[in-house]
Scaffold this motif. Sequence first.
Motif, PDB file in Angstrom:
ATOM      1  N   ASN A  85       3.486  -0.148   1.360  1.00 40.15           N
ATOM      2  CA  ASN A  85       3.169   1.233   1.725  1.00 40.15           C
ATOM      3  C   ASN A  85       4.335   1.951   2.405  1.00 40.15           C
ATOM      4  N   LEU A  86       5.509   1.315   2.449  1.00 40.44           N
ATOM      5  CA  LEU A  86       6.630   1.947   3.138  1.00 40.44           C
ATOM      6  C   LEU A  86       6.973   3.298   2.527  1.00 40.44           C
ATOM      7  N   PHE A  87       7.136   3.343   1.212  1.00 39.91           N
ATOM      8  CA  PHE A  87       7.495   4.588   0.552  1.00 39.91           C
ATOM      9  C   PHE A  87       6.286   5.495   0.331  1.00 39.91           C
ATOM     10  N   VAL A  88       5.119   5.005   0.745  1.00 41.31           N
ATOM     11  CA  VAL A  88       3.912   5.829   0.724  1.00 41.31           C
ATOM     12  C   VAL A  88       3.728   6.530   2.067  1.00 41.31           C
ATOM     13  N   THR A  89       4.312   5.959   3.114  1.00 37.34           N
ATOM     14  CA  THR A  89       4.088   6.467   4.464  1.00 37.34           C
ATOM     15  C   THR A  89       4.421   7.950   4.627  1.00 37.34           C
ATOM     16  N   PRO A  90       5.502   8.480   4.013  1.00 41.10           N
ATOM     17  CA  PRO A  90       5.719   9.932   4.118  1.00 41.10           C
ATOM     18  C   PRO A  90       4.560  10.754   3.579  1.00 41.10           C
ATOM     19  N   PHE A  91       3.834  10.216   2.596  1.00 42.54           N
ATOM     20  CA  PHE A  91       2.689  10.935   2.031  1.00 42.54           C
ATOM     21  C   PHE A  91       1.531  11.009   3.021  1.00 42.54           C
ATOM     22  N   TYR A  92       1.534  10.138   4.038  1.00 41.29           N
ATOM     23  CA  TYR A  92       0.469  10.181   5.029  1.00 41.29           C
ATOM     24  C   TYR A  92       0.468  11.527   5.764  1.00 41.29           C
ATOM     25  N   TRP A  93       1.656  12.107   5.914  1.00 43.98           N
ATOM     26  CA  TRP A  93       1.741  13.424   6.548  1.00 43.98           C
ATOM     27  C   TRP A  93       0.988  14.466   5.731  1.00 43.98           C
ATOM     28  N   LEU A  94       1.026  14.327   4.409  1.00 46.04           N
ATOM     29  CA  LEU A  94       0.332  15.268   3.526  1.00 46.04           C
ATOM     30  C   LEU A  94      -1.163  14.981   3.462  1.00 46.04           C
ATOM     31  N   MET A  95      -1.538  13.713   3.585  1.00 51.23           N
ATOM     32  CA  MET A  95      -2.940  13.322   3.415  1.00 51.23           C
ATOM     33  C   MET A  95      -3.779  13.552   4.667  1.00 51.23           C
TER      34      MET A  95
END
Length: 567
Positions: A85-95
């Motif tokens: 999920n490392l490269f998914v973590t920036p998407f957490y800001w959007l989610m």
Amino acid sequence: MPVLSLASIDWAILIFYLGGIAAFGLYVGRRVRDTDHYFLGKRKFGKLVMISQSFAQGTHAEMPVSLAGAVYTTGVSAIWFQWKNLFVTPFYWLMAPLFRRVRRTTTAEMVEDRYGLWMGAVYTAFALIFFTINAASMLKGAAKVISQAVGGEVPVNAIVVAMVVIFMLYSFVGGLVASAWSDIPQGFLIIVLSFVLIPLGWGQAGGMAGMRETLEPHQFSLATPLGIGPWFILMLTLNGLIGIVAMPHLMAAVGTGRDEHACRTGFMYGNFVKRFCTIGWAMVGLMTTALVLQGKFGVTSLNEPEEAFGFACRHLLFPGGVGLLVACVLAANMAACSAYMVDSGALFTRNFYGRYLARSRSDRHYLWVGRFSGVAMTMAAVVYAVFFIDRVLYSFLLTETMATYVGISILGGVVWRRANRWGALAGLVTAFTANFSLYAWTGHRLDHWEPNVFGASLACGVAAFILVSLVTPREPADKLSKLFARLQTPVSTGVSPDALDEETSRERTRVAAETGQQLLLINLGSLRRAAAGVGFFRAFRTDLKGFGTGWLLALAVVGLAWLIFSS
């Protein structure tokens, strides 16, 4: 009768922690009197609580256990089991704003809003299974560490049974309030757990030079064809990106901030703390591999790879350190398990008991049902941990993969309005059927994980989701408009989304654009309309700034790991 290998100071530290955290949890939760407070903390948590909540609930005791074991077997490239999920973590800001703006207590209610009542029931069944298996994995992983740390004389399953008492006590009384505030000290202890072993074993292993003399070069590579290469990493990343939205605990973990910024900050930065701690777990696994191959402490092999972390604890810790380690492991477990207990109680109470068995009862009645149903789900997790878990890593990946297949319809339903309940059901059933059939056909356990199987199953599920949605009737427009009106309305406006008409909705869209609060995920197909004439970068500036910062942090974490393991 097994005897715990603990010195007096270890016992003192352990008793102080257990008594202190129980008293703290009971104290902060003493005023909980209604379901909104018990299940959601009245959505009043600030940034610090949200960061610690995301970090502590997302960081479980089985993670250092499973990762150290995987590194022992494969090398440092196994870090991608946790860094999926490392490269998914920036998407957490959007989610994160989605979980706040939807204004629901559970994700099952969000699924009901999107796809109807029976799809909400399907999600509820999945979520209760998820909570059971994931909590069981945490209990088993923690028990393995504690068993090894105290001398290996206490059976793992006995520790699993004994471990649940404290967190059930304060969670039963204080709900999410007690769980969230207790995550602050427990989050600190998890960080201690991640790094305390490294300086203690560094000299024993000969430092990085000694490890390089002992181990093969590929064991220091972050990505290697012999272990985990680009395809493996890509599949793990897709697993995390799609699956995260379906995690049943996220509505409480992410959507309970006092405002959207607190939700964003907690979700992204709390998980980046976890990504950083992962480097420590990998180093412990690598260090343990070197110590075993060097024959230190008279040991030349382990019975199983997942004993690696416990082995390091047992042989490296000083008097008092074992007690601290056990307290840290308990902290990692209790933080997440207490949240799961509360969340599963909320799910059962609101989406099954209150929906089908006992409608229109008092709030106090539902509060007690939530408390006792949470205890029942925790007991189910204990049974699963004792009788069904073989490898902690595979059980962890099983729940992650289940969430991904369910996440096809949830994430798809947010970004694509044409999606409907029949497509959602088809996607879920097709993905699960393909996944378990392929593993049965190849003779693997059903909780095995292999990137090709995952990729094929995911592709089948997405294809079924899209095709069936296109050939079956649309969802009722009035129902969808109410859901998306909530998602388009920032919490900061103070407007009740249930009262929005078409004209008011357009006005709120304009205000959100002018203040930079428009959301990319729900407007992917209509970016120009969502910008409301103020320009893309202005309308979506909150999303874009945080998203960009997240990518810089992700690259920095990878760069740090590369510097450490290539030095």
